[in-house]
Every structure is written in structure tokens, then in C-alpha cells.
Design a protein around this motif. Structure first.
Motif, PDB file in Angstrom:
ATOM      1  N   THR A 107      57.929  76.503  46.737  1.00  0.00           N
ATOM      2  CA  THR A 107      58.260  75.815  45.094  1.00  0.00           C
ATOM      3  C   THR A 107      59.225  74.960  45.261  1.00  0.00           C
ATOM      4  O   THR A 107      60.184  75.310  45.784  1.00  0.00           O
ATOM      5  N   GLY A 108      58.935  73.886  44.588  1.00  0.00           N
ATOM      6  CA  GLY A 108      59.833  72.872  44.541  1.00  0.00           C
ATOM      7  C   GLY A 108      61.157  72.891  44.453  1.00  0.00           C
ATOM      8  O   GLY A 108      61.342  73.486  43.182  1.00  0.00           O
ATOM      9  N   GLY A 109      62.162  72.797  45.154  1.00  0.00           N
ATOM     10  CA  GLY A 109      63.422  72.939  44.461  1.00  0.00           C
ATOM     11  C   GLY A 109      63.847  74.268  44.297  1.00  0.00           C
ATOM     12  O   GLY A 109      64.910  74.990  43.678  1.00  0.00           O
ATOM     13  N   ASN A 110      63.108  75.304  44.716  1.00  0.00           N
ATOM     14  CA  ASN A 110      63.072  76.443  44.611  1.00  0.00           C
ATOM     15  C   ASN A 110      63.243  77.064  43.202  1.00  0.00           C
ATOM     16  O   ASN A 110      63.966  78.244  42.915  1.00  0.00           O
ATOM     17  N   LEU A 134      52.189  72.362  40.474  1.00  0.00           N
ATOM     18  CA  LEU A 134      51.626  72.462  41.700  1.00  0.00           C
ATOM     19  C   LEU A 134      51.954  73.777  42.351  1.00  0.00           C
ATOM     20  O   LEU A 134      51.368  74.429  42.991  1.00  0.00           O
ATOM     21  N   CYS A 135      53.418  74.242  41.967  1.00  0.00           N
ATOM     22  CA  CYS A 135      53.739  75.496  42.565  1.00  0.00           C
ATOM     23  C   CYS A 135      52.910  76.655  42.010  1.00  0.00           C
ATOM     24  O   CYS A 135      52.536  77.666  42.678  1.00  0.00           O
ATOM     25  N   VAL A 136      52.469  76.530  40.634  1.00  0.00           N
ATOM     26  CA  VAL A 136      51.792  77.594  40.155  1.00  0.00           C
ATOM     27  C   VAL A 136      50.305  77.691  41.131  1.00  0.00           C
ATOM     28  O   VAL A 136      49.843  78.824  41.298  1.00  0.00           O
ATOM     29  N   ALA A 137      49.801  76.451  41.301  1.00  0.00           N
ATOM     30  CA  ALA A 137      48.526  76.520  42.097  1.00  0.00           C
ATOM     31  C   ALA A 137      48.857  77.113  43.519  1.00  0.00           C
ATOM     32  O   ALA A 137      47.662  77.605  44.044  1.00  0.00           O
ATOM     33  N   PRO A 139      49.754  79.146  29.827  1.00  0.00           N
ATOM     34  CA  PRO A 139      48.934  79.690  30.804  1.00  0.00           C
ATOM     35  C   PRO A 139      48.094  78.736  31.488  1.00  0.00           C
ATOM     36  O   PRO A 139      47.495  77.632  30.862  1.00  0.00           O
ATOM     37  N   LEU A 140      48.042  78.495  32.664  1.00  0.00           N
ATOM     38  CA  LEU A 140      47.314  77.582  33.461  1.00  0.00           C
ATOM     39  C   LEU A 140      45.856  77.877  34.236  1.00  0.00           C
ATOM     40  O   LEU A 140      45.045  77.203  33.931  1.00  0.00           O
ATOM     41  N   LEU A 141      45.772  79.168  34.613  1.00  0.00           N
ATOM     42  CA  LEU A 141      44.568  79.576  35.149  1.00  0.00           C
ATOM     43  C   LEU A 141      44.600  81.153  35.066  1.00  0.00           C
ATOM     44  O   LEU A 141      45.564  81.719  35.138  1.00  0.00           O
ATOM     45  N   LEU A 142      43.380  81.493  34.769  1.00  0.00           N
ATOM     46  CA  LEU A 142      43.009  83.009  34.662  1.00  0.00           C
ATOM     47  C   LEU A 142      42.203  83.198  36.044  1.00  0.00           C
ATOM     48  O   LEU A 142      41.387  82.373  36.410  1.00  0.00           O
ATOM     49  N   VAL A 143      42.845  84.266  36.523  1.00  0.00           N
ATOM     50  CA  VAL A 143      42.204  84.669  37.943  1.00  0.00           C
ATOM     51  C   VAL A 143      41.593  86.022  37.985  1.00  0.00           C
ATOM     52  O   VAL A 143      42.217  86.944  38.111  1.00  0.00           O
TER      53      VAL A 143
END
Ligand SMILES: Cc1cc2nc3c(=O)[nH]c(=O)nc-3n(C[C@H](O)[C@H](O)[C@H](O)COP(=O)(O)O)c2cc1C
Length: 145
Positions: free
Chosen positions: A6-9, A64-67, A107-111
């Protein structure tokens, strides 16, 4: 999932695991791509409150980190004989309300995760020679350059 880079933690992510059959059914109503209610849906979200820059704008690379976390989730599921699929087409406002997400949690993605109905073959992909170049764009010969 939480071991993803994750960028920059910043870890500007948040997840909601939905297992209650009633809630799964409701959630599915807002995501028509999910054909049958799976035993579990993970809602992967971007927590904007953790991604605010000094000038007040958002550090959108956090998406991008969530992805990356979702890819880890998919790999973990796969390693346990489960299947999963990221789903981006859903009614955002409805899911936001249903899951009682605060405004800054998007919410970005439902998995959906479940047992595959049948063994899955390797998915077809564009040929590597078409998508990978070596040293410079368009050079598909790894020994050249
Ligand atoms: C960011 C992203 C969003 C996606 N959204 C959906 C979706 O809304 N509905 C769906 O059925 N599949 C969705 N998928 C799954 C893709 O359709 C699927 O990965 C692609 O068709 C290739 O299939 P395969 O991964 O089984 O090879 C999404 C995948 C990604 C990476």
C-alpha cells in the motif's frame, strides 16, 4: 488481503464482509451481475479519510491499493478451492446506504466468494508476445535490445 502493498503505508482501505442471507439478497439486488447469492460477498472500499493530501485533495492512487488487496483476496480464495470475481457494476449509492458506509468510505468492488459450480480452466488471455515488450516498446524479442 491486508498484507497487500500500500502506497505510503496509508492502508486507505476498508472491507465489509456480508454473510447474512438476507443482506446478501439485498446486496445482489443492486448488483445484477451477481447471478446467485454466494455465501459471502466482500465489499472492498476506498477510505478517503486516510488518503487526504496536505492541499486537501485526495491521493487517488489509493484506489490501486484496494485493487491489490482484492487480488490477494482472490488468490487466497483460490488457494482454498474457492472462487471469486471482482464486480464493479453495482449501484453505488444504494450499496453505500445498505452497508451504512460513511461518506468517506467508497465501495469500489463487490467480491462474491463461493465454491465454483464446476472446475475452472485457465482463462484465455491475449498472447504474451502481443502485450510484453523487452527494453523498448514493440520489441518482442527478449534477446534483442
Ligand atoms: C476491475 C474489475 C471489474 C469487474 N467488474 C465486473 C462486473 O461488474 N461484473 C462481472 O461479471 N465481472 C466483472 N469483472 C470480472 C471480469 O469480467 C473478468 O475478470 C473478465 O471477464 C475475465 O474473466 P476471467 O478473469 O475469468 O478470465 C471485473 C473485473 C475487474 C478486474
Amino acid at each position: 488481503m491486508l498484507a497487500a502493498p500500500t502506497g505510503g503505508n496509508l492502508q486507505a482501505w476498508a472491507f465489509v464482509a456480508i454473510q447474512n442471507p438476507r443482506n446478501l439478497k439485498l446486496l445482489r439486488a443492486f448488483a445484477p451481475g451477481i447471478i446467485q447469492p454466494p455465501p459471502l460477498i466482500v465489499a472492498a472500499c476506498f477510505d478517503r479519510s486516510r488518503a487526504v493530501k496536505n492541499d486537501g485533495t485526495f491521493w487517488d492512487e489509493g484506489l490501486l491499493c484496494v485493487a491489490m488487496a482484492v487480488e490477494n483476496l482472490l488468490l487466497a480464495a483460490h488457494s482454498m478451492g474457492l472462487g471469486g470475481c471482482p464486480v464493479a457494476s453495482f449501484r453505488r449509492e444504494s450499496v453505500q446506504a445498505l452497508l451504512e458506509l460513511p461518506k468517506h468510505v467508497e465501495p469500489l468492488l463487490l467480491v462474491p466468494i463461493g465454491y465454483p459450480a464446476r472446475p475452472l480452466a485457465s482463462p484465455p488471455r491475449r498472447d504474451r508476445s502481443e502485450v510484453i515488450s523487452y527494453e523498448f516498446w514493440g520489441n518482442h524479442d527478449a534477446t534483442r535490445g
